[in-house]
Scaffold this motif. Structure first.
Motif, PDB file in Angstrom:
ATOM      1  N   VAL A  95      12.698  58.535  -7.511  1.00 53.33           N
ATOM      2  CA  VAL A  95      12.885  57.489  -6.491  1.00 53.33           C
ATOM      3  C   VAL A  95      12.785  56.078  -7.053  1.00 53.33           C
ATOM      4  O   VAL A  95      13.028  55.117  -6.346  1.00 53.33           O
ATOM      5  CB  VAL A  95      11.877  57.624  -5.322  1.00 53.33           C
ATOM      6  CG1 VAL A  95      12.068  58.935  -4.593  1.00 53.33           C
ATOM      7  CG2 VAL A  95      10.446  57.447  -5.805  1.00 53.33           C
ATOM      8  N   HIS A  96      12.414  55.967  -8.320  1.00 52.75           N
ATOM      9  CA  HIS A  96      12.273  54.603  -8.845  1.00 52.75           C
ATOM     10  C   HIS A  96      12.962  54.427 -10.192  1.00 52.75           C
ATOM     11  O   HIS A  96      12.408  54.701 -11.238  1.00 52.75           O
ATOM     12  CB  HIS A  96      10.797  54.209  -8.967  1.00 52.75           C
ATOM     13  CG  HIS A  96      10.611  52.735  -9.116  1.00 52.75           C
ATOM     14  ND1 HIS A  96      10.307  51.900  -8.065  1.00 52.75           N
ATOM     15  CD2 HIS A  96      10.740  51.928 -10.198  1.00 52.75           C
ATOM     16  CE1 HIS A  96      10.239  50.661  -8.487  1.00 52.75           C
ATOM     17  NE2 HIS A  96      10.503  50.643  -9.788  1.00 52.75           N
ATOM     18  N   THR A  97      14.193  53.973 -10.147  1.00 55.90           N
ATOM     19  CA  THR A  97      14.894  53.688 -11.399  1.00 55.90           C
ATOM     20  C   THR A  97      15.547  52.312 -11.313  1.00 55.90           C
ATOM     21  O   THR A  97      15.648  51.721 -10.240  1.00 55.90           O
ATOM     22  CB  THR A  97      16.003  54.720 -11.693  1.00 55.90           C
ATOM     23  OG1 THR A  97      17.050  54.555 -10.741  1.00 55.90           O
ATOM     24  CG2 THR A  97      15.483  56.146 -11.632  1.00 55.90           C
ATOM     25  N   ASN A 124      15.794  49.143  -7.218  1.00 59.16           N
ATOM     26  CA  ASN A 124      14.390  48.913  -6.865  1.00 59.16           C
ATOM     27  C   ASN A 124      13.900  47.519  -7.246  1.00 59.16           C
ATOM     28  O   ASN A 124      14.573  46.777  -7.958  1.00 59.16           O
ATOM     29  CB  ASN A 124      13.524  49.961  -7.572  1.00 59.16           C
ATOM     30  CG  ASN A 124      13.550  51.297  -6.856  1.00 59.16           C
ATOM     31  OD1 ASN A 124      12.925  51.451  -5.812  1.00 59.16           O
ATOM     32  ND2 ASN A 124      14.273  52.255  -7.396  1.00 59.16           N
ATOM     33  N   CYS A 125      12.710  47.192  -6.769  1.00 58.62           N
ATOM     34  CA  CYS A 125      12.017  45.948  -7.143  1.00 58.62           C
ATOM     35  C   CYS A 125      12.866  44.716  -6.839  1.00 58.62           C
ATOM     36  O   CYS A 125      12.784  43.701  -7.554  1.00 58.62           O
ATOM     37  CB  CYS A 125      11.603  45.971  -8.610  1.00 58.62           C
ATOM     38  SG  CYS A 125      10.564  47.368  -9.022  1.00 58.62           S
ATOM     39  N   GLY A 126      13.666  44.800  -5.806  1.00 56.85           N
ATOM     40  CA  GLY A 126      14.407  43.622  -5.359  1.00 56.85           C
ATOM     41  C   GLY A 126      15.688  43.342  -6.107  1.00 56.85           C
ATOM     42  O   GLY A 126      16.356  42.340  -5.838  1.00 56.85           O
ATOM     43  N   GLU A 198       6.898  39.943  -7.134  1.00 58.78           N
ATOM     44  CA  GLU A 198       6.279  39.304  -8.298  1.00 58.78           C
ATOM     45  C   GLU A 198       7.347  38.623  -9.153  1.00 58.78           C
ATOM     46  O   GLU A 198       7.049  38.078 -10.198  1.00 58.78           O
ATOM     47  CB  GLU A 198       5.526  40.339  -9.143  1.00 58.78           C
ATOM     48  CG  GLU A 198       4.137  40.617  -8.626  1.00 58.78           C
ATOM     49  CD  GLU A 198       3.287  41.366  -9.631  1.00 58.78           C
ATOM     50  OE1 GLU A 198       2.288  40.802 -10.101  1.00 58.78           O
ATOM     51  OE2 GLU A 198       3.627  42.519  -9.950  1.00 58.78           O
ATOM     52  N   TYR A 199       8.592  38.745  -8.719  1.00 61.53           N
ATOM     53  CA  TYR A 199       9.695  38.176  -9.496  1.00 61.53           C
ATOM     54  C   TYR A 199      10.368  37.063  -8.714  1.00 61.53           C
ATOM     55  O   TYR A 199      10.211  36.942  -7.506  1.00 61.53           O
ATOM     56  CB  TYR A 199      10.720  39.264  -9.821  1.00 61.53           C
ATOM     57  CG  TYR A 199      10.136  40.451 -10.550  1.00 61.53           C
ATOM     58  CD1 TYR A 199       9.636  40.317 -11.836  1.00 61.53           C
ATOM     59  CD2 TYR A 199      10.087  41.698  -9.946  1.00 61.53           C
ATOM     60  CE1 TYR A 199       9.100  41.407 -12.508  1.00 61.53           C
ATOM     61  CE2 TYR A 199       9.551  42.796 -10.609  1.00 61.53           C
ATOM     62  CZ  TYR A 199       9.054  42.645 -11.887  1.00 61.53           C
ATOM     63  OH  TYR A 199       8.521  43.724 -12.540  1.00 61.53           O
ATOM     64  N   LEU A 200      11.170  36.308  -9.432  1.00 63.60           N
ATOM     65  CA  LEU A 200      11.960  35.272  -8.773  1.00 63.60           C
ATOM     66  C   LEU A 200      13.282  35.876  -8.305  1.00 63.60           C
ATOM     67  O   LEU A 200      13.798  36.763  -8.950  1.00 63.60           O
ATOM     68  CB  LEU A 200      12.247  34.126  -9.748  1.00 63.60           C
ATOM     69  CG  LEU A 200      11.054  33.236 -10.083  1.00 63.60           C
ATOM     70  CD1 LEU A 200      11.501  32.135 -11.038  1.00 63.60           C
ATOM     71  CD2 LEU A 200      10.426  32.647  -8.841  1.00 63.60           C
ATOM     72  N   THR A 226       9.097  48.459  -1.682  1.00 59.46           N
ATOM     73  CA  THR A 226       8.604  47.183  -2.204  1.00 59.46           C
ATOM     74  C   THR A 226       7.800  47.275  -3.497  1.00 59.46           C
ATOM     75  O   THR A 226       6.941  48.146  -3.658  1.00 59.46           O
ATOM     76  CB  THR A 226       7.756  46.440  -1.128  1.00 59.46           C
ATOM     77  OG1 THR A 226       7.255  45.209  -1.679  1.00 59.46           O
ATOM     78  CG2 THR A 226       6.586  47.283  -0.645  1.00 59.46           C
ATOM     79  N   HIS A 227       8.161  46.397  -4.413  1.00 54.44           N
ATOM     80  CA  HIS A 227       7.281  46.050  -5.533  1.00 54.44           C
ATOM     81  C   HIS A 227       6.473  44.885  -4.976  1.00 54.44           C
ATOM     82  O   HIS A 227       7.007  43.797  -4.761  1.00 54.44           O
ATOM     83  CB  HIS A 227       8.112  45.651  -6.756  1.00 54.44           C
ATOM     84  CG  HIS A 227       7.296  45.078  -7.881  1.00 54.44           C
ATOM     85  ND1 HIS A 227       7.515  45.406  -9.192  1.00 54.44           N
ATOM     86  CD2 HIS A 227       6.278  44.181  -7.900  1.00 54.44           C
ATOM     87  CE1 HIS A 227       6.657  44.740  -9.971  1.00 54.44           C
ATOM     88  NE2 HIS A 227       5.898  43.985  -9.189  1.00 54.44           N
ATOM     89  N   MET A 228       5.215  45.124  -4.737  1.00 55.98           N
ATOM     90  CA  MET A 228       4.417  44.207  -3.922  1.00 55.98           C
ATOM     91  C   MET A 228       4.159  42.863  -4.602  1.00 55.98           C
ATOM     92  O   MET A 228       4.295  42.711  -5.801  1.00 55.98           O
ATOM     93  CB  MET A 228       3.091  44.862  -3.563  1.00 55.98           C
ATOM     94  CG  MET A 228       3.258  46.121  -2.742  1.00 55.98           C
ATOM     95  SD  MET A 228       1.657  46.781  -2.229  1.00 55.98           S
ATOM     96  CE  MET A 228       0.969  47.298  -3.784  1.00 55.98           C
ATOM     97  N   SER A 256       6.219  50.908  -4.171  1.00 54.94           N
ATOM     98  CA  SER A 256       6.595  51.314  -5.530  1.00 54.94           C
ATOM     99  C   SER A 256       5.414  51.204  -6.486  1.00 54.94           C
ATOM    100  O   SER A 256       4.543  50.353  -6.322  1.00 54.94           O
ATOM    101  CB  SER A 256       7.722  50.414  -6.042  1.00 54.94           C
ATOM    102  OG  SER A 256       8.832  50.468  -5.178  1.00 54.94           O
ATOM    103  N   HIS A 257       5.446  52.044  -7.508  1.00 57.48           N
ATOM    104  CA  HIS A 257       4.416  52.063  -8.576  1.00 57.48           C
ATOM    105  C   HIS A 257       3.040  51.607  -8.062  1.00 57.48           C
ATOM    106  O   HIS A 257       2.484  50.615  -8.509  1.00 57.48           O
ATOM    107  CB  HIS A 257       4.855  51.262  -9.813  1.00 57.48           C
ATOM    108  CG  HIS A 257       5.669  50.037  -9.545  1.00 57.48           C
ATOM    109  ND1 HIS A 257       5.173  48.957  -8.891  1.00 57.48           N
ATOM    110  CD2 HIS A 257       6.943  49.729  -9.848  1.00 57.48           C
ATOM    111  CE1 HIS A 257       6.114  48.034  -8.809  1.00 57.48           C
ATOM    112  NE2 HIS A 257       7.196  48.470  -9.367  1.00 57.48           N
ATOM    113  N   PHE A 258       2.544  52.395  -7.156  1.00 58.71           N
ATOM    114  CA  PHE A 258       1.263  52.160  -6.475  1.00 58.71           C
ATOM    115  C   PHE A 258       0.124  52.220  -7.491  1.00 58.71           C
ATOM    116  O   PHE A 258      -0.053  53.210  -8.186  1.00 58.71           O
ATOM    117  CB  PHE A 258       1.111  53.278  -5.441  1.00 58.71           C
ATOM    118  CG  PHE A 258       0.048  53.064  -4.396  1.00 58.71           C
ATOM    119  CD1 PHE A 258       0.226  52.144  -3.391  1.00 58.71           C
ATOM    120  CD2 PHE A 258      -1.102  53.844  -4.399  1.00 58.71           C
ATOM    121  CE1 PHE A 258      -0.725  51.985  -2.395  1.00 58.71           C
ATOM    122  CE2 PHE A 258      -2.059  53.694  -3.414  1.00 58.71           C
ATOM    123  CZ  PHE A 258      -1.867  52.760  -2.416  1.00 58.71           C
TER     124      PHE A 258
END
Ligand SMILES: [Zn+2]
Length: 399
Positions: A95-97, A124-126, A198-200, A226-228, A256-258
């Motif tokens: 689920v996370h690539t 993922n991660c936006g 956490e990213y721009l 969400t990557h929080m 994601s990646h809890f």
């Protein structure tokens, strides 16, 4: 998982035999009885993916589909795979690539298939492909080895809607442009909306903006992944925010990646697990995923204050010695605030793609610091002002 838009789903891929080793495939069907199955997997331990314990059985496959599970005479198969003591399971879903740009280079996806993964979720991660319909079409053209589903990335749409000026809330026009982009992506087959806070430029988005966009995905049955905003000191706040966005947007939440990345907070994962359990008790669909290893992986930029990269101006800003010193101090202080004495938890990651570039950069480093790309510049400054030995494994990802 809803079907992955225009990417073809291969039912045949549902079966994979794990515990990697060569498995004997033998024999053609006997001449007297024509084979009923294209393939019989004989004597494997079946794990059906529902959580049931394994049971031993044979699997008959015809027309690319499982048509029988039970006691099957191997002679009924045109081909046989003897799978005694091996696990036969549905293909795993990763689920996370972050496959964009990579699946094009390795379309057969042997790296995934050899681990038993037959379906992946990317975007993922936006961060996702900007135009999902085009991307699906281009990667499907020559065929790919796995099924791919994609989320639509918040950072991708925010950057497209707001340009380089994003240290602020979007204007109503920009907001509606973002809504439109999310809607378009969902119509093109996206399975949800992802954020990477956490990213721009996502770091500057508030919960309202995220909720509004997640709501669009929810209308199409999409999830919010969400990557929080913070996985360290303020991880509980971030978990609460993630849940609140899904709750208000009325869609399932996938965190994601809890983890608890701040060393100071290690041992307190129970607190954030309780937050997830409480939400589930209220009837919300909240799930989390985790690495299978005690590490995380990201770009070097995560170490720095996002302001450094605004409008792509890191190189210019770093020309000023005072700024460089401030950047160095910030990195060190941030690590210390998280409870780390040094950055030795980080590793240098060199991929084949970056190797050539890295060599060039390192050669340059030996002669002149002026020519360095910003990550190396910052690394060097951090390393010089701290301890080279301690920082030798500083994460370095140039691509
Ligand atoms: Zn992430």
């Amino acid at each position: 998982m809803p079907p992955a838009g225009k990417v073809q789903i291969r039912t045949l891929a549902l079966i994979c035999v794990l515990m990697l080793r060569l498995i004997p495939v033998v024999g053609q069907g006997s001449a007297s009885t024509p084979p009923e199955f294209e393939l019989v997997i004989v004597g494997g331990r079946i794990l059906d993916g529902t959580g049931n314990p394994w049971f031993e059985a044979d699997v008959g496959i015809s027309g690319g589909k499982i048509v029988e599970i039970g006691k099957i005479d191997a002679a009924r198969g045109l081909q046989k795979i003897y799978a005694k003591d091996l696990i036969v399971a549905p293909g795993f879903i990763d689920v996370h690539t972050h496959l964009e740009g990579a699946i094009e280079q390795v379309p057969n996806a042997e790296n995934l298939v050899m681990m038993g993964v037959t379906t992946v979720v990317t975007g993922n991660c936006g961060s996702s492909a900007g135009n999902l319909a085009e991307w699906f079409e281009s990667i499907s053209k020559n065929g790919i080895g796995v099924n791919i589903a994609s989320l639509v990335g918040h950072n991708t749409v925010r950057r497209a809607a707001m340009g380089g000026d994003f240290n602020r809330a979007p204007t109503p026009e920009e907001m509606s442009r973002m809504r439109g982009m999310v809607q378009r992506a969902m119509e093109d087959g996206a399975v949800g909306f992802s954020s990477g806070l956490e990213y721009l430029p996502g770091a500057y988005a508030n919960a309202y903006e995220l909720t509004e966009l997640a709501r669009v995905a929810a209308r199409y049955g999409g999830i919010y992944a969400t990557h929080m905003r913070d996985e360290g000191e303020f991880v509980d706040k971030s978990v609460s925010e993630s849940i609140a966005v899904g709750e208000q947007a009325d869609c399932p939440v996938e965190i994601s990646h809890f983890k608890v990345s701040s060393k100071k907070r290690w041992g307190t994962a129970g607190t954030i697990i309780k937050l997830v359990e409480a939400a589930r008790d209220r009837g919300l669909q909240v799930t989390v995923d985790q690495y299978m290893y005690p590490a995380s992986s990201t770009g070097l930029s995560i170490l720095f204050n996002p302001l450094l990269f605004e409008a792509g101006g890191a190189n210019e800003r770093l020309k000023d010695p005072a700024t460089r010193e401030q950047v160095r101090k910030d990195v060190v202080n941030r690590a210390r605030a998280l409870g780390f004495n040094d950055l030795s938890f980080a590793y240098i990651v060199i991929t084949a793609k970056t190797l050539r570039r890295l060599r060039v950069a390192l050669r340059t480093r030996l002669t002149s610091t002026r020519k360095l790309t910003w990550p190396l510049t910052c690394c060097r400054e951090v390393v010089r002002g701290w301890s080279y030995a301690r920082c030798r494994r500083l994460m370095l990802k140039l691509s």
